[in-house]
Motif scaffolding. Structure first.
Motif, PDB file in Angstrom:
ATOM      1  N   MET A 202       0.839  -1.202   0.000  1.00  0.00           N
ATOM      2  CA  MET A 202       0.000   0.000   0.000  1.00  0.00           C
ATOM      3  C   MET A 202       0.873   1.250   0.000  1.00  0.00           C
ATOM      4  SD  MET A 202      -3.171   0.895   2.447  1.00  0.00           S
ATOM      5  CE  MET A 202      -3.757   2.550   2.536  1.00  0.00           C
ATOM      6  N   LYS A 203       0.375   2.282  -0.645  1.00  0.00           N
ATOM      7  CA  LYS A 203       1.107   3.541  -0.729  1.00  0.00           C
ATOM      8  C   LYS A 203       1.025   4.286   0.596  1.00  0.00           C
ATOM      9  CE  LYS A 203       0.066   4.004  -5.592  1.00  0.00           C
ATOM     10  NZ  LYS A 203      -0.596   4.785  -6.611  1.00  0.00           N
ATOM     11  N   THR A 204       1.997   5.148   0.823  1.00  0.00           N
ATOM     12  CA  THR A 204       2.030   5.970   2.025  1.00  0.00           C
ATOM     13  C   THR A 204       0.956   7.050   1.927  1.00  0.00           C
ATOM     14  OG1 THR A 204       4.404   5.638   2.160  1.00  0.00           O
ATOM     15  CG2 THR A 204       3.502   7.436   3.459  1.00  0.00           C
ATOM     16  N   VAL A 205       0.249   7.268   3.025  1.00  0.00           N
ATOM     17  CA  VAL A 205      -0.785   8.305   3.084  1.00  0.00           C
ATOM     18  C   VAL A 205      -0.173   9.538   3.741  1.00  0.00           C
ATOM     19  CG1 VAL A 205      -3.044   8.937   4.002  1.00  0.00           C
ATOM     20  CG2 VAL A 205      -2.611   6.586   3.249  1.00  0.00           C
ATOM     21  N   GLU A 206      -0.212  10.649   3.028  1.00  0.00           N
ATOM     22  CA  GLU A 206       0.332  11.898   3.538  1.00  0.00           C
ATOM     23  C   GLU A 206      -0.811  12.791   4.021  1.00  0.00           C
ATOM     24  OE1 GLU A 206       2.740  15.755   1.770  1.00  0.00           O
ATOM     25  OE2 GLU A 206       2.993  13.815   0.789  1.00  0.00           O
TER      26      GLU A 206
ATOM     27  N   ASN B  73     -12.329  12.280   8.064  1.00  0.00           N
ATOM     28  CA  ASN B  73     -11.081  12.122   7.317  1.00  0.00           C
ATOM     29  C   ASN B  73     -11.422  11.628   5.921  1.00  0.00           C
ATOM     30  OD1 ASN B  73      -9.261  12.810   9.430  1.00  0.00           O
ATOM     31  ND2 ASN B  73      -9.617  10.820  10.328  1.00  0.00           N
ATOM     32  N   ILE B  74     -10.954  12.351   4.915  1.00  0.00           N
ATOM     33  CA  ILE B  74     -11.151  11.951   3.531  1.00  0.00           C
ATOM     34  C   ILE B  74      -9.791  11.572   2.958  1.00  0.00           C
ATOM     35  CG2 ILE B  74     -11.878  12.684   1.230  1.00  0.00           C
ATOM     36  CD1 ILE B  74     -13.804  14.633   2.556  1.00  0.00           C
ATOM     37  N   THR B  75      -9.689  10.339   2.483  1.00  0.00           N
ATOM     38  CA  THR B  75      -8.466   9.857   1.849  1.00  0.00           C
ATOM     39  C   THR B  75      -8.705   9.863   0.347  1.00  0.00           C
ATOM     40  OG1 THR B  75      -8.088   8.444   3.776  1.00  0.00           O
ATOM     41  CG2 THR B  75      -6.778   7.979   1.801  1.00  0.00           C
ATOM     42  N   PHE B  76      -7.799  10.490  -0.391  1.00  0.00           N
ATOM     43  CA  PHE B  76      -8.004  10.632  -1.835  1.00  0.00           C
ATOM     44  C   PHE B  76      -6.689  10.493  -2.588  1.00  0.00           C
ATOM     45  CE2 PHE B  76      -7.360  14.803   0.013  1.00  0.00           C
ATOM     46  CZ  PHE B  76      -6.480  15.427  -0.855  1.00  0.00           C
ATOM     47  N   GLU B  77      -6.818  10.271  -3.905  1.00  0.00           N
ATOM     48  CA  GLU B  77      -5.654  10.088  -4.769  1.00  0.00           C
ATOM     49  C   GLU B  77      -5.588  11.220  -5.790  1.00  0.00           C
ATOM     50  OE1 GLU B  77      -4.779   6.033  -6.180  1.00  0.00           O
ATOM     51  OE2 GLU B  77      -4.668   6.925  -8.180  1.00  0.00           O
TER      52      GLU B  77
ATOM     53  N   ALA C 138      -3.635  13.082  -9.360  1.00  0.00           N
ATOM     54  CA  ALA C 138      -3.280  12.659 -10.716  1.00  0.00           C
ATOM     55  C   ALA C 138      -1.917  11.971 -10.768  1.00  0.00           C
ATOM     56  CB  ALA C 138      -3.298  13.856 -11.658  1.00  0.00           C
ATOM     57  N   ASP C 139      -1.008  12.350  -9.867  1.00  0.00           N
ATOM     58  CA  ASP C 139       0.319  11.722  -9.843  1.00  0.00           C
ATOM     59  C   ASP C 139       0.343  10.449  -8.977  1.00  0.00           C
ATOM     60  OD1 ASP C 139       0.117  12.926  -7.371  1.00  0.00           O
ATOM     61  OD2 ASP C 139       1.887  14.181  -7.591  1.00  0.00           O
ATOM     62  N   GLU C 140      -0.864   9.974  -8.611  1.00  0.00           N
ATOM     63  CA  GLU C 140      -1.083   8.733  -7.853  1.00  0.00           C
ATOM     64  C   GLU C 140      -0.536   8.775  -6.430  1.00  0.00           C
ATOM     65  OE1 GLU C 140       0.054   5.362 -10.234  1.00  0.00           O
ATOM     66  OE2 GLU C 140      -1.620   5.703 -11.614  1.00  0.00           O
ATOM     67  N   LYS C 141      -0.417   9.970  -5.860  1.00  0.00           N
ATOM     68  CA  LYS C 141      -0.070  10.103  -4.449  1.00  0.00           C
ATOM     69  C   LYS C 141      -1.362  10.047  -3.646  1.00  0.00           C
ATOM     70  CE  LYS C 141       4.225  12.609  -4.915  1.00  0.00           C
ATOM     71  NZ  LYS C 141       4.943  13.855  -4.661  1.00  0.00           N
ATOM     72  N   ILE C 142      -1.266   9.533  -2.428  1.00  0.00           N
ATOM     73  CA  ILE C 142      -2.431   9.403  -1.550  1.00  0.00           C
ATOM     74  C   ILE C 142      -2.325  10.442  -0.433  1.00  0.00           C
ATOM     75  CG2 ILE C 142      -3.755   7.836  -0.077  1.00  0.00           C
ATOM     76  CD1 ILE C 142      -3.574   6.746  -2.877  1.00  0.00           C
ATOM     77  N   TYR C 143      -3.403  11.198  -0.253  1.00  0.00           N
ATOM     78  CA  TYR C 143      -3.456  12.221   0.792  1.00  0.00           C
ATOM     79  C   TYR C 143      -4.675  11.981   1.683  1.00  0.00           C
ATOM     80  CZ  TYR C 143      -0.136  14.894  -2.029  1.00  0.00           C
ATOM     81  OH  TYR C 143       0.961  15.295  -2.732  1.00  0.00           O
ATOM     82  N   GLN C 144      -4.587  12.536   2.908  1.00  0.00           N
ATOM     83  CA  GLN C 144      -5.738  12.488   3.812  1.00  0.00           C
ATOM     84  C   GLN C 144      -5.915  13.878   4.417  1.00  0.00           C
ATOM     85  OE1 GLN C 144      -5.793  10.416   7.789  1.00  0.00           O
ATOM     86  NE2 GLN C 144      -7.169   9.078   6.638  1.00  0.00           N
ATOM     87  N   VAL C 145      -7.157  14.329   4.408  1.00  0.00           N
ATOM     88  CA  VAL C 145      -7.481  15.635   4.973  1.00  0.00           C
ATOM     89  C   VAL C 145      -8.590  15.453   6.002  1.00  0.00           C
ATOM     90  CG1 VAL C 145      -9.148  16.199   3.138  1.00  0.00           C
ATOM     91  CG2 VAL C 145      -8.049  18.042   4.416  1.00  0.00           C
ATOM     92  N   SER C 146      -8.458  16.165   7.118  1.00  0.00           N
ATOM     93  CA  SER C 146      -9.504  16.182   8.138  1.00  0.00           C
ATOM     94  C   SER C 146     -10.286  17.468   7.931  1.00  0.00           C
ATOM     95  CB  SER C 146      -8.875  16.151   9.528  1.00  0.00           C
ATOM     96  OG  SER C 146      -9.891  16.209  10.506  1.00  0.00           O
ATOM     97  N   THR C 147     -11.579  17.329   7.618  1.00  0.00           N
ATOM     98  CA  THR C 147     -12.351  18.507   7.236  1.00  0.00           C
ATOM     99  C   THR C 147     -13.846  18.291   7.461  1.00  0.00           C
ATOM    100  OG1 THR C 147     -12.712  20.094   5.435  1.00  0.00           O
ATOM    101  CG2 THR C 147     -12.586  17.759   4.827  1.00  0.00           C
TER     102      THR C 147
ATOM    103  N   LEU D  94     -10.901   7.756  -2.030  1.00  0.00           N
ATOM    104  CA  LEU D  94     -10.722   6.342  -1.716  1.00  0.00           C
ATOM    105  C   LEU D  94     -11.533   5.912  -0.496  1.00  0.00           C
ATOM    106  CD1 LEU D  94      -6.871   6.309  -2.162  1.00  0.00           C
ATOM    107  CD2 LEU D  94      -8.463   4.967  -3.519  1.00  0.00           C
ATOM    108  N   GLU D  95     -11.601   6.800   0.508  1.00  0.00           N
ATOM    109  CA  GLU D  95     -12.225   6.410   1.770  1.00  0.00           C
ATOM    110  C   GLU D  95     -12.685   7.652   2.543  1.00  0.00           C
ATOM    111  OE1 GLU D  95     -11.029   3.354   5.371  1.00  0.00           O
ATOM    112  OE2 GLU D  95      -9.429   4.473   4.406  1.00  0.00           O
ATOM    113  N   VAL D  96     -13.760   7.476   3.305  1.00  0.00           N
ATOM    114  CA  VAL D  96     -14.273   8.527   4.184  1.00  0.00           C
ATOM    115  C   VAL D  96     -14.506   7.885   5.548  1.00  0.00           C
ATOM    116  CG1 VAL D  96     -16.113  10.204   4.586  1.00  0.00           C
ATOM    117  CG2 VAL D  96     -15.471   9.620   2.245  1.00  0.00           C
TER     118      VAL D  96
END
Length: 93
Positions: free
Chosen positions: A1-5, A51-55, A57-66, A90-92
């Motif tokens: 799995m990719k790292t979530v930033e 927390n919203i986890t999303f990808e 265009a450069d296929e990096k995975i991020y998570q934002v709390s909002t 990807l996930e909520v």
């Protein structure tokens, strides 16, 4: 799995999103939609964050709390006129 930033919501405007769907099957897409609607209700009624986890265009995975203000067919609206494409989520939780 990719790292979530973890990312601050204000930085979302600096990201580029692809038109590609990140989820593979219909069950995952229905679950995402259910969780987005739940997040919208929590945001509007209780001002709760999710927390919203999303990808990107450069296929990096991020998570934002909002707080989710509105869910549309193609985009999720956050505070400060920010948007995330639904197909990138990807996930909520």
């Amino acid at each position: 799995m990719k790292t979530v930033e973890k990312i601050e919501k204000e930085k979302i405007t600096e990201l580029k999103f692809s038109k590609k769907e990140v989820l593979e099957n219909e069950v995952e897409k229905k679950r995402r939609n259910f969780e987005l609607m739940r997040a919208q209700a929590l945001g509007n009624l209780l001002k709760n964050k999710v927390n919203i986890t999303f990808e990107t265009a450069d296929e990096k995975i991020y998570q934002v709390s909002t707080t989710v203000w509105a869910v549309g067919a193609e985009y999720v609206s956050l505070k400060q006129n920010l948007f995330i494409p639904v197909n990138a989520i990807l996930e909520v939780d």
